[in-house]
Motif scaffolding. Structure first.
Motif, PDB file in Angstrom:
ATOM      1  N   HIS A 115       0.837  -1.198   0.000  1.00 53.51           N
ATOM      2  CA  HIS A 115       0.000   0.000   0.000  1.00 53.51           C
ATOM      3  C   HIS A 115       0.874   1.251   0.000  1.00 53.51           C
ATOM      4  CE1 HIS A 115      -2.969   2.980   0.904  1.00 53.51           C
ATOM      5  NE2 HIS A 115      -2.392   3.271   2.048  1.00 53.51           N
ATOM      6  N   THR A 154       1.578   4.775   0.789  1.00 57.02           N
ATOM      7  CA  THR A 154       1.005   5.716   1.758  1.00 57.02           C
ATOM      8  C   THR A 154       1.434   7.155   1.511  1.00 57.02           C
ATOM      9  OG1 THR A 154       2.836   5.393   3.284  1.00 57.02           O
ATOM     10  CG2 THR A 154       0.900   3.969   3.564  1.00 57.02           C
ATOM     11  N   ARG A 201      -3.476  15.372   1.625  1.00 60.02           N
ATOM     12  CA  ARG A 201      -3.882  13.962   1.653  1.00 60.02           C
ATOM     13  C   ARG A 201      -5.034  13.747   0.689  1.00 60.02           C
ATOM     14  NH1 ARG A 201      -4.129  13.337   8.181  1.00 60.02           N
ATOM     15  NH2 ARG A 201      -1.996  13.965   8.474  1.00 60.02           N
ATOM     16  N   PHE A 215      -7.928  10.406  -0.514  1.00 53.93           N
ATOM     17  CA  PHE A 215      -8.482   9.102  -0.203  1.00 53.93           C
ATOM     18  C   PHE A 215      -8.493   8.297  -1.489  1.00 53.93           C
ATOM     19  CE2 PHE A 215     -12.033   6.455   1.574  1.00 53.93           C
ATOM     20  CZ  PHE A 215     -11.378   6.089   2.742  1.00 53.93           C
ATOM     21  N   GLY A 233     -10.070   3.420  -0.596  1.00 47.02           N
ATOM     22  CA  GLY A 233     -10.378   3.184   0.800  1.00 47.02           C
ATOM     23  C   GLY A 233      -9.252   3.474   1.773  1.00 47.02           C
ATOM     24  N   GLN A 234      -8.180   4.100   1.302  1.00 46.07           N
ATOM     25  CA  GLN A 234      -7.048   4.381   2.169  1.00 46.07           C
ATOM     26  C   GLN A 234      -6.552   5.805   1.953  1.00 46.07           C
ATOM     27  OE1 GLN A 234      -4.332   1.511   3.137  1.00 46.07           O
ATOM     28  NE2 GLN A 234      -5.799  -0.135   2.973  1.00 46.07           N
ATOM     29  N   VAL A 235      -5.954   6.367   2.979  1.00 45.53           N
ATOM     30  CA  VAL A 235      -5.406   7.717   2.894  1.00 45.53           C
ATOM     31  C   VAL A 235      -4.000   7.663   2.308  1.00 45.53           C
ATOM     32  CG1 VAL A 235      -4.667   9.729   4.235  1.00 45.53           C
ATOM     33  CG2 VAL A 235      -6.771   8.525   4.844  1.00 45.53           C
ATOM     34  N   VAL A 236      -3.749   8.537   1.349  1.00 46.03           N
ATOM     35  CA  VAL A 236      -2.425   8.668   0.739  1.00 46.03           C
ATOM     36  C   VAL A 236      -1.972  10.107   0.973  1.00 46.03           C
ATOM     37  CG1 VAL A 236      -1.098   8.594  -1.409  1.00 46.03           C
ATOM     38  CG2 VAL A 236      -2.940   6.944  -1.021  1.00 46.03           C
TER      39      VAL A 236
END
Length: 147
Positions: free
Chosen positions: A57, A59, A74, A76, A79-82
């Protein structure tokens, strides 16, 4: 009563991406990416979705702030924060850096979006060569698509 059809939700276009083989040790450039624009909110979801699962993943993404349009710190994605970071260093003018904790760092050469297909193809394919001699400098003279 007339029913209005719902708009189709389309997935981002497949990224124009060419990755170098990782046999033989570390590389200066891990691949080449040819985005369609310099808008990170539009381009990064497709890029991140097109990366190998073995990269883990991502990040954090570092982009050149002088080239890419501004973006929030940041975003989204899947489904994940980058986290997005902007750099103004000259050495990062035509690269994007991807970080995955516990997995590694990957540097991709960015082919300018307005580059012609004829000029972009050999640049992208050059990252798969055994010597991997890809430098950002020649991109300044790459032919651009005509408007």
């Amino acid at each position: 009563m007339t029913l209005t059809p719902q708009p189709l939700v389309s997935s981002p276009p497949l990224p124009r991406l060419c990755l170098a083989p990782h046999a033989g040790g570390p590389r200066a450039i891990d691949g080449a990416w040819w985005p369609r624009s310099y808008d990170p909110l539009v381009e990064l979801p497709g890029l991140l979705a097109g990366l190998p699962r073995t990269w883990g993943h991502i990040t954090s993404v570092m982009l050149n702030g002088a080239v890419w349009s501004s973006a929030p710190g940041r975003m989204f994605v899947a489904g994940q924060v980058v986290r997005l970071r902007m750099s103004l260093t000259a050495t990062a003018a035509h690269t994007v850096v991807l970080l995955a904790p516990g997995r590694g760092r990957w540097d991709l050469l960015v082919v300018p979006p307005d580059t012609t297909e004829e000029a972009a193809k050999p640049i992208m394919e050059s990252v798969t060569g055994a010597r991997n001699v890809v430098a950002p400098t020649p991109l300044r003279a790459v032919p651009r698509a005509r408007s």
